[in-house]
Design an enzyme around this catalytic site. Structure first.
Site, PDB file in Angstrom:
ATOM      1  N   LYS A 219       0.816  -1.211   0.000  1.00  0.00           N
ATOM      2  CA  LYS A 219       0.000   0.000   0.000  1.00  0.00           C
ATOM      3  C   LYS A 219       0.854   1.266   0.000  1.00  0.00           C
ATOM      4  O   LYS A 219       2.059   1.235   0.237  1.00  0.00           O
ATOM      5  CB  LYS A 219      -0.974  -0.023   1.185  1.00  0.00           C
ATOM      6  CG  LYS A 219      -2.125  -0.991   0.949  1.00  0.00           C
ATOM      7  CD  LYS A 219      -3.242  -0.834   1.956  1.00  0.00           C
ATOM      8  CE  LYS A 219      -4.462  -1.665   1.543  1.00  0.00           C
ATOM      9  NZ  LYS A 219      -5.560  -1.548   2.518  1.00  0.00           N
ATOM     10  N   ARG A 253      -3.770  -9.922   4.944  1.00  0.00           N
ATOM     11  CA  ARG A 253      -4.235 -10.031   3.553  1.00  0.00           C
ATOM     12  C   ARG A 253      -3.090  -9.559   2.663  1.00  0.00           C
ATOM     13  O   ARG A 253      -2.684  -8.395   2.740  1.00  0.00           O
ATOM     14  CB  ARG A 253      -5.488  -9.177   3.363  1.00  0.00           C
ATOM     15  CG  ARG A 253      -6.096  -9.193   1.971  1.00  0.00           C
ATOM     16  CD  ARG A 253      -7.358  -8.308   1.971  1.00  0.00           C
ATOM     17  NE  ARG A 253      -8.021  -8.288   0.675  1.00  0.00           N
ATOM     18  CZ  ARG A 253      -7.749  -7.427  -0.306  1.00  0.00           C
ATOM     19  NH1 ARG A 253      -6.785  -6.517  -0.132  1.00  0.00           N
ATOM     20  NH2 ARG A 253      -8.414  -7.464  -1.443  1.00  0.00           N
TER      21      ARG A 253
END
Length: 276
Positions: A219, A253
């Site tokens: 991210k 995740r």
């Protein structure tokens, strides 16, 4: 040992956390390596994924929502192909009841709702009826505009309070407390400082009442810290995932299963000597 009850079976891992592999059935997810269908799913299974998370609607910053029909068209054929060869638990990243119904009927096991059952509250009734686990995520606004407002008075308290409220909503609508997982929504309407705060304190969300999923893989906050582009954020991701697990994350995740599993295998071995 970590355990999770699905509708008709229990899954477990003796690793410090479950590892969920990302399969984006979309043309526009932020990391191109996550895109694909059954072929990518089988790669992740081969690398040791505990759960697969399929998404048919990109939720990267700046993205637009798609119709339920488009999501179903993208997701259901992939689930059907996976189910012909594997019984791996399948999570579906959707906000829509009709999508989750179609996915469940094809063999999906878990609902992963970035709107925390707000966009379609009737999803709660469906999840309760089918006895499936739900992942409730915090976000602010919608993906196309969410990074326009990232200021909070106290981000940890606000995110934690929101998730607890949504968990209470789920319970009132029949979802078993033991089947609720919370996700602070790293990158969803948050700045770097807020993201780092949530990662560092993830295990304390909702006072530790619910297991926590952390979705950190590649991210932008990893890029902000390391100065790396998305394709070069693996090492930063592994460090962030490791810290989140040490802080209490129940599930991570990720895009990269094998490196994550290796990291957790080392952590598992070292934890045996923690009190020696």
């Amino acid at each position: 040992m970590k355990t999770l009850n699905l509708a008709s079976r229990k899954i477990s891992t003796d690793f410090p956390a479950f590892v969920m592999g990302i399969v984006n059935c979309t043309p526009d997810s932020f990391f191109s390596g996550s895109r694909g269908g059954a072929e990518r799913a089988f790669e992740l299974i081969g690398e040791g994924a505990d759960i697969l998370d399929l998404g048919g609607e990109s939720t990267r910053p700046g993205s637009d929502y798609v119709s339920a029909e488009e999501e179903i068209k993208r997701i259901v054929p992939v689930i059907e192909k996976i189910r012909r060869k594997s019984d791996i638990p399948i999570s579906v990243d959707t906000r829509k009841k009709s999508v989750m119904q179609a996915a469940f009927n094809s063999g999906a096991d878990i609902l992963n709702d970035i709107s925390a059952l707000e966009d379609e509250p009737e999803l709660a009734f469906f999840a309760a009826e089918k006895k499936i686990p739900v992942i409730l995520m915090h976000k602010r606004g919608i993906p196309s505009t969410m990074q326009a407002d990232t200021e909070y008075k106290n981000i940890f308290n606000e995110v934690s309070s929101y998730l607890e409220q949504r968990a209470e909503f789920a319970i009132k609508n029949g979802i078993e407390k033991e089947k609720i997982i919370v996700d602070p929504g790293i990158g969803f309407g948050k700045n770097l400082e807020g993201n780092l705060n949530l990662i560092s304190n993830c295990g304390s969300l909702c006072g530790g009442k619910f297991p926590v999923l952390m979705a950190l893989s590649r991210k932008s906050c990893i890029g902000q810290v390391t100065g790396r582009k998305v394709q070069d954020r693996l090492f930063g991701t592994l460090a962030a995932d490791l810290i989140s697990v040490l802080k209490g994350a129940f599930m991570v995740r990720v895009h990269d299963i094998a490196p994550c599993k290796d990291t957790l295998a080392v952590l598992k071995s070292l934890l045996k000597y923690e009190s020696v």
